[in-house]
Write an enzyme that holds these catalytic residues in place. Sequence first.
Site, PDB file in Angstrom:
ATOM      1  N   CYS A  49       0.858  -1.188   0.000  1.00  0.00           N
ATOM      2  CA  CYS A  49       0.000   0.000   0.000  1.00  0.00           C
ATOM      3  C   CYS A  49       0.895   1.239   0.000  1.00  0.00           C
ATOM      4  CB  CYS A  49      -0.871  -0.014   1.242  1.00  0.00           C
ATOM      5  SG  CYS A  49      -1.847  -1.504   1.351  1.00  0.00           S
ATOM      6  N   ARG A  65       3.411   1.473  -6.652  1.00  0.00           N
ATOM      7  CA  ARG A  65       3.445   0.337  -5.726  1.00  0.00           C
ATOM      8  C   ARG A  65       2.325  -0.652  -6.025  1.00  0.00           C
ATOM      9  NH1 ARG A  65       6.494   1.778  -0.999  1.00  0.00           N
ATOM     10  NH2 ARG A  65       5.348   0.285   0.231  1.00  0.00           N
ATOM     11  N   TRP A  77      -3.706  -2.102  -1.582  1.00  0.00           N
ATOM     12  CA  TRP A  77      -3.596  -3.337  -2.396  1.00  0.00           C
ATOM     13  C   TRP A  77      -4.291  -4.403  -1.565  1.00  0.00           C
ATOM     14  CZ3 TRP A  77      -1.073  -8.244  -2.419  1.00  0.00           C
ATOM     15  CH2 TRP A  77      -0.979  -8.844  -3.671  1.00  0.00           C
ATOM     16  N   ASN A 132      -0.864  -0.374   6.312  1.00  0.00           N
ATOM     17  CA  ASN A 132      -0.202  -1.227   5.323  1.00  0.00           C
ATOM     18  C   ASN A 132       0.289  -2.457   6.081  1.00  0.00           C
ATOM     19  OD1 ASN A 132       1.197  -2.370   3.224  1.00  0.00           O
ATOM     20  ND2 ASN A 132       2.948  -0.980   3.348  1.00  0.00           N
ATOM     21  N   GLY A 133       0.000  -3.649   5.564  1.00  0.00           N
ATOM     22  CA  GLY A 133       0.472  -4.869   6.222  1.00  0.00           C
ATOM     23  C   GLY A 133      -0.706  -5.780   6.539  1.00  0.00           C
ATOM     24  N   GLU A 177      14.381 -15.669 -16.115  1.00  0.00           N
ATOM     25  CA  GLU A 177      13.992 -14.252 -16.020  1.00  0.00           C
ATOM     26  C   GLU A 177      13.276 -13.815 -17.291  1.00  0.00           C
ATOM     27  OE1 GLU A 177      13.463 -12.073 -14.030  1.00  0.00           O
ATOM     28  OE2 GLU A 177      13.590 -10.156 -15.063  1.00  0.00           O
ATOM     29  N   LYS A 210       9.507 -12.190 -17.239  1.00  0.00           N
ATOM     30  CA  LYS A 210       9.195 -10.897 -17.862  1.00  0.00           C
ATOM     31  C   LYS A 210       8.010 -11.015 -18.799  1.00  0.00           C
ATOM     32  CE  LYS A 210      11.448  -7.963 -15.806  1.00  0.00           C
ATOM     33  NZ  LYS A 210      11.243  -8.847 -14.664  1.00  0.00           N
ATOM     34  N   HIS A 225      14.619 -34.538 -20.987  1.00  0.00           N
ATOM     35  CA  HIS A 225      14.036 -35.274 -19.842  1.00  0.00           C
ATOM     36  C   HIS A 225      12.546 -34.973 -19.682  1.00  0.00           C
ATOM     37  CE1 HIS A 225      18.000 -36.654 -18.688  1.00  0.00           C
ATOM     38  NE2 HIS A 225      18.432 -35.413 -18.872  1.00  0.00           N
ATOM     39  N   LYS A 227       4.666  -3.471  -6.799  1.00  0.00           N
ATOM     40  CA  LYS A 227       6.114  -3.271  -6.873  1.00  0.00           C
ATOM     41  C   LYS A 227       6.806  -3.858  -5.648  1.00  0.00           C
ATOM     42  CE  LYS A 227       9.963  -1.913  -8.551  1.00  0.00           C
ATOM     43  NZ  LYS A 227      10.517  -2.728  -9.676  1.00  0.00           N
TER      44      LYS A 227
HETATM   45  C1  AGP Z   1      10.145  -8.577 -10.767  1.00  0.00           C
HETATM   46  O1  AGP Z   1       9.914  -8.256 -12.142  1.00  0.00           O
HETATM   47  C2  AGP Z   1       8.888  -8.862 -10.033  1.00  0.00           C
HETATM   48  N1  AGP Z   1       8.070  -7.702 -10.004  1.00  0.00           N
HETATM   49  C3  AGP Z   1       9.062  -9.547  -8.697  1.00  0.00           C
HETATM   50  O2  AGP Z   1       9.375 -10.890  -8.990  1.00  0.00           O
HETATM   51  C4  AGP Z   1      10.155  -8.993  -7.746  1.00  0.00           C
HETATM   52  O3  AGP Z   1      11.433  -9.266  -8.273  1.00  0.00           O
HETATM   53  C5  AGP Z   1      10.023  -9.736  -6.410  1.00  0.00           C
HETATM   54  O4  AGP Z   1       8.751  -9.461  -5.884  1.00  0.00           O
HETATM   55  C6  AGP Z   1      11.090  -9.349  -5.397  1.00  0.00           C
HETATM   56  O5  AGP Z   1      10.987  -7.970  -5.103  1.00  0.00           O
HETATM   57  P1  AGP Z   1      12.214  -7.267  -4.316  1.00  0.00           P
HETATM   58  O6  AGP Z   1      13.420  -7.392  -5.203  1.00  0.00           O
HETATM   59  O7  AGP Z   1      11.788  -5.858  -4.110  1.00  0.00           O
HETATM   60  O8  AGP Z   1      12.408  -8.014  -3.028  1.00  0.00           O
END
Ligand code: AGP
Length: 628
Positions: A2, A30, A78, A106-107, A497, A501, A520, A623
């Site tokens: 949040c 966020r 959120w 938040n939390g 990765e 993405k 496999h 985020k």
């Molecule tokens: C990355 O593209 C993602 N949004 C997500 O996997 C992120 O890397 C993960 O939540 C970890 O976040 P942090 O690096 O802020 O701990």
Amino acid sequence: MCGIVGYVGAPGSGGALDVVVDGLARLEYRGYDSAGVALAGPGGLATRKKAGKLANLRALLEAAPLEPASTGIGHTRWATHGGPTDANAHPHLAGSGDDEVAVIHNGIIENFAALRAELEAKGVELASETDTEVAAHVLAGHVAAVRGEGLDGGEALAEALRRTCRRLEGAFTLLAVRSGDPSTVVGARRSSPLVVGLGEGETFLGSDVAAFIGRTRDALALGQDEVVTITAEGATITTFDGEPVEGSPFHVDWDVEAAEKGGYSSFMAKEIDEQPRAVADTLLGRSDAEGRLVLDEVRISTEELAAVDKVVVISCGTSSYAGQVAKYAVEHWCRIPVEVEYAHEFRYRDPVVDERTLVVSISQSGETMDTLMAVRHARELGARTVSICNTNGSTIPRESDAVLYTHAGPEIAVASTKAFLAQITACYLLGLYLGALRGTASPELVKEVLEDLHAMPAKVQEVLDGLERVREIARFMADSRSVLFLGRHVGYPVALEGALKLKELAYIHAEGFAAGELKHGPIALIDAGQPVFVVVPPPSSPHGLHGKVVSNIQEIRARGARTLVIAEEGDEGVVPFAEEVIRVPACPPLLMPLLTVVPLQVFAAELAAAKGLDVDQPRNLAKSVTVE
Ligand code: AGP
């Protein structure tokens, strides 16, 4: 996740609403699904809140304006407990008359059900499904009690919040204002982000510095289990038990422009292009003229580091793939085992960790709850902890023995790009540092690798300058329903990765495999036209890795796959089996991830844009995942 903003301006200044809403706008990245504000003015408390994006709240404020006030709080939510509805949006009100409070949070309050039952047994009727409203009613009860004991003004709310926090379990940041006191905002933090902004005649609270960097760059970081009271004159901080404490002052060196898009179509596009700078800045000042490493900030004694017999890397998501790259480099340079573990798995698998284990957490935000809890668990087991983090003053580095900050600058797009390259760079530095002090990496090797690393920003820029074909392929493949990614050695985490993405930006099923795993089972997925990206190790790779991956390309090509190959300049071995070859400059095999991931980032972002998706704030994502 949040977004939280608190503000107290000079009495009569009347500008709280604009400051709070602007602060929320800077925190939109966020990720959220509702928003709201509360103002504390001469006439008491007034709130407006609305499901959806900030635009919905602004429309509501247009339709039903609030009286000007100099004190206020704001929140972007959120959803955790309860769906994204108007009723569940924050702030939540409780109490009456001068005891009425407005609360944002938040939390997750883990004992909210028991507290809710207590309140309902007293006849309290709750208007929402949230744990936050429960906290608001608990706070209101303490406000009435404290004022009945003769306390008033800002101290009444602060003491009531301390008593409330002592009853709450879980992770939370709470902000509150009180009807009878229009010159105070109080806040509390446990395991959740909250920072103070110190302005001239005005004071701010924010879930991160983005909330107020347009107004002040002087900030205070709060510690665990602390309550802060802000007025126009400044901030006072105590523990939950009322003991006075000093905050940790720091200067925010991001200016407003750095957090803006700077002419790009999206933060994602801007941040992909900032990657050469992110790598260069992370290297900056960390080696001397003789090419020796200077990592003063790793404040663990060299004796303790030399005694380390195992490294465990804990992180989540993209950051965990940086950890997987680190495994290859650190084991090669330090000759000690490196385990890479999802933070959310580490904590529950009864890990073998002791005082000779170095636990390295990797986190862009420094607030990921899974990672924070894993760091705490590691410390309980006696491990020394190093945080690789991109956010100054955030919780994970503050709770680690040492920190190696990445300097990627603010990463606003939810999907991580430049922070990922900076994390990998920091992992290389840490691996060299450990190897040097353990004597497994000679000064000559360290010097050579540092020189190679300092050449990488220019090579990343070279990749960025040659990606028009990748963008064309992405637009052409906008209707794809499944894309596979293969890699070996350090190319394997790059494949993972690349798949992540594409999933998180374009909402397309994607899967990364170790190329050797293909036969496999996964090769059964290959049929005519199946797009497969293959990250090919350079021909200079040891153990014949290059030839093995070329064989893998032949195998899938023979079964009809569309082979999209990422290979080093001059690597002709891949050409006969590649439908497309995406070239990257030559570099040492261990450093290749800094180059080979970039085309995959651009591919995913371009394909998402071709589908008309929001590349900065993908659906369902946030985020910073500050709940477990
Ligand atoms: C990355 O593209 C993602 N949004 C997500 O996997 C992120 O890397 C993960 O939540 C970890 O976040 P942090 O690096 O802020 O701990």
